[in-house]
Design a protein around this motif. Structure first.
Motif, mmCIF file in Angstrom:
data_model
loop_
_atom_site.group_PDB
_atom_site.id
_atom_site.type_symbol
_atom_site.label_atom_id
_atom_site.label_comp_id
_atom_site.label_asym_id
_atom_site.label_seq_id
_atom_site.Cartn_x
_atom_site.Cartn_y
_atom_site.Cartn_z
ATOM 1 N N TRP A 40 27.667 67.368 -35.348
ATOM 2 C CA TRP A 40 26.679 68.344 -35.799
ATOM 3 C C TRP A 40 26.932 69.674 -35.122
ATOM 4 C CZ3 TRP A 40 23.863 70.475 -31.929
ATOM 5 C CH2 TRP A 40 23.510 69.697 -30.811
ATOM 6 N N ARG A 41 26.464 70.735 -35.778
ATOM 7 C CA ARG A 41 26.609 72.089 -35.231
ATOM 8 C C ARG A 41 25.446 72.943 -35.690
ATOM 9 N NH1 ARG A 41 31.422 76.268 -36.829
ATOM 10 N NH2 ARG A 41 29.988 76.650 -38.552
ATOM 11 N N VAL A 42 24.970 73.795 -34.780
ATOM 12 C CA VAL A 42 23.931 74.779 -35.088
ATOM 13 C C VAL A 42 24.519 76.152 -34.795
ATOM 14 C CG1 VAL A 42 21.599 75.607 -34.570
ATOM 15 C CG2 VAL A 42 22.106 73.144 -34.452
ATOM 16 N N SER A 43 24.469 77.057 -35.780
ATOM 17 C CA SER A 43 25.080 78.371 -35.605
ATOM 18 C C SER A 43 24.317 79.427 -36.396
ATOM 19 C CB SER A 43 26.553 78.345 -36.055
ATOM 20 O OG SER A 43 26.638 78.021 -37.433
ATOM 21 N N ILE A 44 24.560 80.675 -36.043
ATOM 22 C CA ILE A 44 23.986 81.822 -36.752
ATOM 23 C C ILE A 44 25.135 82.690 -37.245
ATOM 24 C CG2 ILE A 44 22.631 83.936 -36.509
ATOM 25 C CD1 ILE A 44 20.838 82.468 -34.545
ATOM 26 N N ASP A 60 26.489 67.502 -44.331
ATOM 27 C CA ASP A 60 25.272 67.955 -44.995
ATOM 28 C C ASP A 60 24.890 69.290 -44.361
ATOM 29 O OD1 ASP A 60 22.888 67.377 -46.737
ATOM 30 O OD2 ASP A 60 21.849 67.522 -44.815
ATOM 31 N N ARG A 61 24.452 70.254 -45.181
ATOM 32 C CA ARG A 61 24.150 71.589 -44.665
ATOM 33 C C ARG A 61 22.720 72.000 -44.978
ATOM 34 N NH1 ARG A 61 28.925 75.860 -45.990
ATOM 35 N NH2 ARG A 61 27.660 76.971 -44.449
ATOM 36 N N VAL A 62 22.101 72.696 -44.020
ATOM 37 C CA VAL A 62 20.817 73.366 -44.261
ATOM 38 C C VAL A 62 21.008 74.822 -43.865
ATOM 39 C CG1 VAL A 62 18.358 73.474 -43.778
ATOM 40 C CG2 VAL A 62 19.530 71.250 -43.743
ATOM 41 N N PHE A 88 17.413 75.811 -47.245
ATOM 42 C CA PHE A 88 18.017 75.231 -48.445
ATOM 43 C C PHE A 88 19.089 74.239 -48.019
ATOM 44 C CE2 PHE A 88 21.237 75.202 -51.837
ATOM 45 C CZ PHE A 88 20.444 74.852 -52.923
ATOM 46 N N ARG A 89 18.991 73.008 -48.555
ATOM 47 C CA ARG A 89 19.945 71.957 -48.210
ATOM 48 C C ARG A 89 20.964 71.776 -49.339
ATOM 49 N NH1 ARG A 89 19.395 67.846 -44.591
ATOM 50 N NH2 ARG A 89 17.168 68.313 -44.352
ATOM 51 N N PHE A 90 22.237 71.616 -48.957
ATOM 52 C CA PHE A 90 23.275 71.350 -49.947
ATOM 53 C C PHE A 90 24.453 70.639 -49.276
ATOM 54 C CE2 PHE A 90 24.146 75.444 -48.136
ATOM 55 C CZ PHE A 90 25.519 75.629 -48.152
ATOM 56 N N ASP A 107 22.110 84.386 -41.349
ATOM 57 C CA ASP A 107 21.564 83.076 -41.684
ATOM 58 C C ASP A 107 21.809 82.055 -40.581
ATOM 59 O OD1 ASP A 107 24.165 81.764 -42.175
ATOM 60 O OD2 ASP A 107 24.242 82.934 -44.010
ATOM 61 N N LEU A 108 20.915 81.065 -40.542
ATOM 62 C CA LEU A 108 21.013 79.954 -39.608
ATOM 63 C C LEU A 108 21.618 78.769 -40.349
ATOM 64 C CD1 LEU A 108 20.188 78.513 -36.875
ATOM 65 C CD2 LEU A 108 18.076 77.896 -38.071
ATOM 66 N N ASN A 109 22.629 78.140 -39.756
ATOM 67 C CA ASN A 109 23.297 77.006 -40.368
ATOM 68 C C ASN A 109 23.153 75.766 -39.501
ATOM 69 O OD1 ASN A 109 25.104 78.011 -42.812
ATOM 70 N ND2 ASN A 109 25.162 79.598 -41.253
ATOM 71 N N VAL A 110 22.664 74.703 -40.096
ATOM 72 C CA VAL A 110 22.580 73.399 -39.431
ATOM 73 C C VAL A 110 23.457 72.442 -40.241
ATOM 74 C CG1 VAL A 110 21.075 71.529 -38.674
ATOM 75 C CG2 VAL A 110 20.244 73.898 -38.645
ATOM 76 N N ILE A 111 24.528 71.959 -39.641
ATOM 77 C CA ILE A 111 25.503 71.127 -40.345
ATOM 78 C C ILE A 111 25.619 69.799 -39.608
ATOM 79 C CG2 ILE A 111 27.862 70.994 -41.237
ATOM 80 C CD1 ILE A 111 28.028 74.012 -41.088
ATOM 81 N N THR A 112 25.450 68.690 -40.342
ATOM 82 C CA THR A 112 25.494 67.363 -39.736
ATOM 83 C C THR A 112 26.423 66.452 -40.532
ATOM 84 O OG1 THR A 112 23.510 66.766 -41.008
ATOM 85 C CG2 THR A 112 23.174 67.472 -38.736
#
Length: 216
Positions: A40-44, A60-62, A88-90, A107-112
């Motif tokens: 997982w990663r959290v980034s801006i 999976d991305r939010v 928004f999830r995609f 934007d903020l990205n949460v990727i798992t």
């Protein structure tokens, strides 16, 4: 209590030159030659140019616009207008691209990784009277306004005032110690959650809470 200071993060340019990304956290943390050798990663990201987004197979991305008015996101040919503070999830497998009809955005990205973790993003309005806790597996990121954070107490708040001649009436010793430990947050600073002495955020403005949960 751990705080990730946004101003200290290194900006990594996109391969297509459309923006830069600042990584707040990833797991595992160890550096790797492979760009997606994490779960997982959290980034801006700062997006200044329309164009294709990187794909993240098996992820999976939010995505949440946190500055600017609108990102027109295309996912496998379908257009999705993303307004500020609307997650928004995609799928990371999808062919995706962004257009900027109202100018640059952040934007903020949460990727798992699918099957390992699931990411969630919630926008919270802060209060100066009721602190918002940040638990283990979470990050609290200040989006707008002013806020301070203090470590909570494992035993929880005191149930009544403790007499002390040096304290204002009705203020417990524990509350006074917490106030003295408060640390000011700057915009986009991230508080790392904990279930031991859980950090608590007070202020005015908006906070985004990112939760990374193990997949069921």
């Amino acid at each position: 209590m751990e705080i990730i200071r946004y101003a200290e993060l290194k900006a990594s340019p996109w391969r297509n030159g459309g923006g830069v990304t600042r990584e707040l956290a990833r797991y595992p943390r160890m550096p790797s030659a492979q760009d997606t050798a994490w779960d997982w990663r959290v980034s801006i990201a700062e997006v200044s140019k329309a164009g294709a987004f990187s794909t993240f197979p098996g992820m999976d991305r939010v995505l949440t616009v946190i500055e600017g008015e609108l990102l027109l996101l295309s996912v496998d040919g379908a257009e999705h207008p993303l307004e500020k503070y609307r997650p928004f999830r995609f799928s990371g497998d999808a062919d995706s691209a962004g257009a900027l009809p109202t100018g640059d955005i952040r934007d903020l990205n949460v990727i798992t990784r699918n099957g390992a973790f699931k990411g969630y993003t919630s926008i919270i309005e802060l209060s100066k009277k009721r602190a918002h806790p940040v638990f283990a597996g979470q990050f609290g990121i200040l989006l707008q306004g002013s806020a301070t954070v203090s470590p909570g107490t494992a035993a929880g708040p005191a149930t009544g005032p403790t007499p002390d001649a040096g304290l204002p009436s009705g203020v417990t010793e524990a509350e006074a110690e917490t106030a003295a430990e408060r640390v000011e947050l700057n915009r986009y600073d991230a508080v790392v959650g904990s279930d031991t002495a859980t950090p608590e955020i007070l202020g005015r403005g908006f906070l985004v809470v990112v939760s990374i949960d193990p997949a069921a």
